[in-house]
Design a protein around this motif. Structure first.
Motif, PDB file in Angstrom:
ATOM      1  N   UNK A 110      -7.516  -3.149  -4.626  1.00  0.00           N
ATOM      2  CA  UNK A 110      -7.863  -1.751  -4.836  1.00  0.00           C
ATOM      3  C   UNK A 110      -7.315  -0.951  -3.646  1.00  0.00           C
ATOM      4  N   UNK A 111      -6.341  -0.119  -3.919  1.00  0.00           N
ATOM      5  CA  UNK A 111      -5.620   0.603  -2.864  1.00  0.00           C
ATOM      6  C   UNK A 111      -6.297   1.962  -2.651  1.00  0.00           C
ATOM      7  N   UNK A 112      -6.457   2.429  -1.404  1.00  0.00           N
ATOM      8  CA  UNK A 112      -5.998   1.819  -0.152  1.00  0.00           C
ATOM      9  C   UNK A 112      -7.095   1.132   0.644  1.00  0.00           C
ATOM     10  N   UNK A 113      -8.352   1.225   0.183  1.00  0.00           N
ATOM     11  CA  UNK A 113      -9.478   0.765   1.009  1.00  0.00           C
ATOM     12  C   UNK A 113      -9.960  -0.640   0.658  1.00  0.00           C
ATOM     13  N   UNK A 114      -9.433  -1.250  -0.381  1.00  0.00           N
ATOM     14  CA  UNK A 114      -9.852  -2.592  -0.747  1.00  0.00           C
ATOM     15  C   UNK A 114     -11.021  -2.563  -1.716  1.00  0.00           C
TER      16      UNK A 114
ATOM     17  N   UNK B 207       0.826  -1.209   0.000  1.00  0.00           N
ATOM     18  CA  UNK B 207       0.000   0.000   0.000  1.00  0.00           C
ATOM     19  C   UNK B 207       0.860   1.259   0.000  1.00  0.00           C
ATOM     20  N   UNK B 208       1.954   1.234   0.730  1.00  0.00           N
ATOM     21  CA  UNK B 208       2.850   2.388   0.741  1.00  0.00           C
ATOM     22  C   UNK B 208       3.544   2.564  -0.603  1.00  0.00           C
ATOM     23  N   UNK B 209       3.923   1.446  -1.234  1.00  0.00           N
ATOM     24  CA  UNK B 209       4.557   1.538  -2.546  1.00  0.00           C
ATOM     25  C   UNK B 209       3.576   2.117  -3.572  1.00  0.00           C
ATOM     26  N   UNK B 210       2.319   1.692  -3.520  1.00  0.00           N
ATOM     27  CA  UNK B 210       1.306   2.231  -4.431  1.00  0.00           C
ATOM     28  C   UNK B 210       1.077   3.718  -4.200  1.00  0.00           C
ATOM     29  N   UNK B 211       1.131   4.133  -2.949  1.00  0.00           N
ATOM     30  CA  UNK B 211       0.948   5.558  -2.658  1.00  0.00           C
ATOM     31  C   UNK B 211       2.100   6.386  -3.206  1.00  0.00           C
ATOM     32  N   UNK B 212       3.324   5.858  -3.106  1.00  0.00           N
ATOM     33  CA  UNK B 212       4.477   6.585  -3.658  1.00  0.00           C
ATOM     34  C   UNK B 212       4.440   6.624  -5.177  1.00  0.00           C
ATOM     35  N   UNK B 213       3.927   5.559  -5.794  1.00  0.00           N
ATOM     36  CA  UNK B 213       3.837   5.502  -7.249  1.00  0.00           C
ATOM     37  C   UNK B 213       2.570   6.159  -7.794  1.00  0.00           C
ATOM     38  N   UNK B 214       1.720   6.676  -6.919  1.00  0.00           N
ATOM     39  CA  UNK B 214       0.467   7.324  -7.314  1.00  0.00           C
ATOM     40  C   UNK B 214      -0.444   6.356  -8.066  1.00  0.00           C
TER      41      UNK B 214
END
Length: 307
Positions: A123-127, A95-102
């Motif tokens: 489905x990030x971040x809420x599933x 989830x953190x990697x997806x947030x950094x990659x937008x």
């Protein structure tokens, strides 16, 4: 004749400069206005659906799984990549990697014992998030099919009617549609459809196929690849966490399947050994009967005469 000389005051000079500046301003030409009014200006399409998918894997996957992952990246121009995730890091770090990659969704591959390939869709971040066992993998280089389509073109994502009959399949349908559907007017996509991605539910598994549209009028299709099937295991309410909202009752882990195969082979060997031992024991118990006619052609020896 007498000549009069007019004397200009500073106020008069300022008024003259203002009038000259007003006269020298550029005015729009009437001809250009008429041309723009007569011509229809096409509206520029905006990129509104900014779906981004992160496609990467954990460290330790085989070359076969890596080739499958690269084939899926080619089919998804809206995807992003990242370096392999270390095994010591938990799944929640994705989830953190997806947030950094937008990115707002991810496809994650992991392998166990260099034999079993698993896929996560989240489905990030809420599933929600779902875990699958990937089976019957055949990459594009392995198949070498005759189909071919343009790289970056948008696909038609199709599902069979069974996906609307059960709630968990409807949820997986929506997740797969968002994952593989290329957003309209994406910068890396082409503005037309020339291939079809099909998902079929059969034997409790989801089968993936990719076809080129060879003939639009007659509906001709030519398979491109890759091929694989997904066996659903669990669906969670959150992203790599949360409550289990669905668990497949028919799922059998590869370890359990291999143990059953070993036990079946061992049972076959035991039955064969038991049959062989029974046959030998039966042969020992059988005593041949004496035949009365065996003594007809018997030759009497000197020892028998002496006795």
């Amino acid at each position: 004749m007498s000549s009069e000389i007019a004397v200009l005051t500073p106020a008069d000079t300022e008024k003259m400069e203002q009038t000259e500046a007003a006269n020298t301003k550029k005015r729009p030409r009437e001809g250009k206005k008429k041309k723009k009014e007569g011509r229809k200006v096409a509206k520029k399409m905006s990129w509104t659906n900014k779906q981004r998918a992160l496609v990467f894997a954990a460290r330790g996957i085989t070359f076969h799984a890596r080739h499958l992952m690269n084939d899926l990246r080619v089919l998804m121009p809206h995807s992003k990549t990242d370096s392999k995730l270390e095994r010591k890091e938990g799944l929640f770090a994705i989830n953190e990697v997806c947030e950094m990659k937008n990115c707002n969704m991810t496809m994650f591959f992991e392998m166990r014992k260099k034999l079993d390939l698993y896929m996560w869709l989240s489905m990030v971040p809420n599933g929600p998030s779902a875990r699958f066992l990937v089976q019957n993998v055949h990459t594009m280089d392995e198949l070498r099919l005759t189909g071919n389509h343009l790289r970056g073109s948008r696909p038609l994502v199709t599902f069979d009617k069974t996906f609307d009959e059960q709630p968990h399949l409807s949820l997986l349908k929506e997740m797969l549609k968002q994952m593989f559907g290329t957003p309209n007017v994406h910068p890396k996509s082409k503005p037309f459809f020339d291939h079809i991605i099909g998902f079929t539910n059969f034997d409790g598994r989801i089968w993936f196929r990719n076809f080129q549209i060879s003939d639009e009028e007659k509906g001709g299709l030519v398979e491109v690849g890759p091929r694989f099937c997904l066996w659903p295991i669990k669906i969670f309410s959150g992203s790599f966490s949360g409550e289990v909202i669905y668990e497949n009752p028919d799922y059998k882990s590869p370890n359990q399947y291999r143990n059953e195969m070993k036990m079946e082979a061992a049972n076959r060997y035991k039955l064969k050994a038991q049959k062989t031992a029974a046959k030998l024991a039966q042969e020992r118990e059988i005593v041949p009967k004496e035949d009365e006619l065996d003594q007809i052609f018997h030759t009497i020896t000197q020892d028998e005469l002496a006795g």
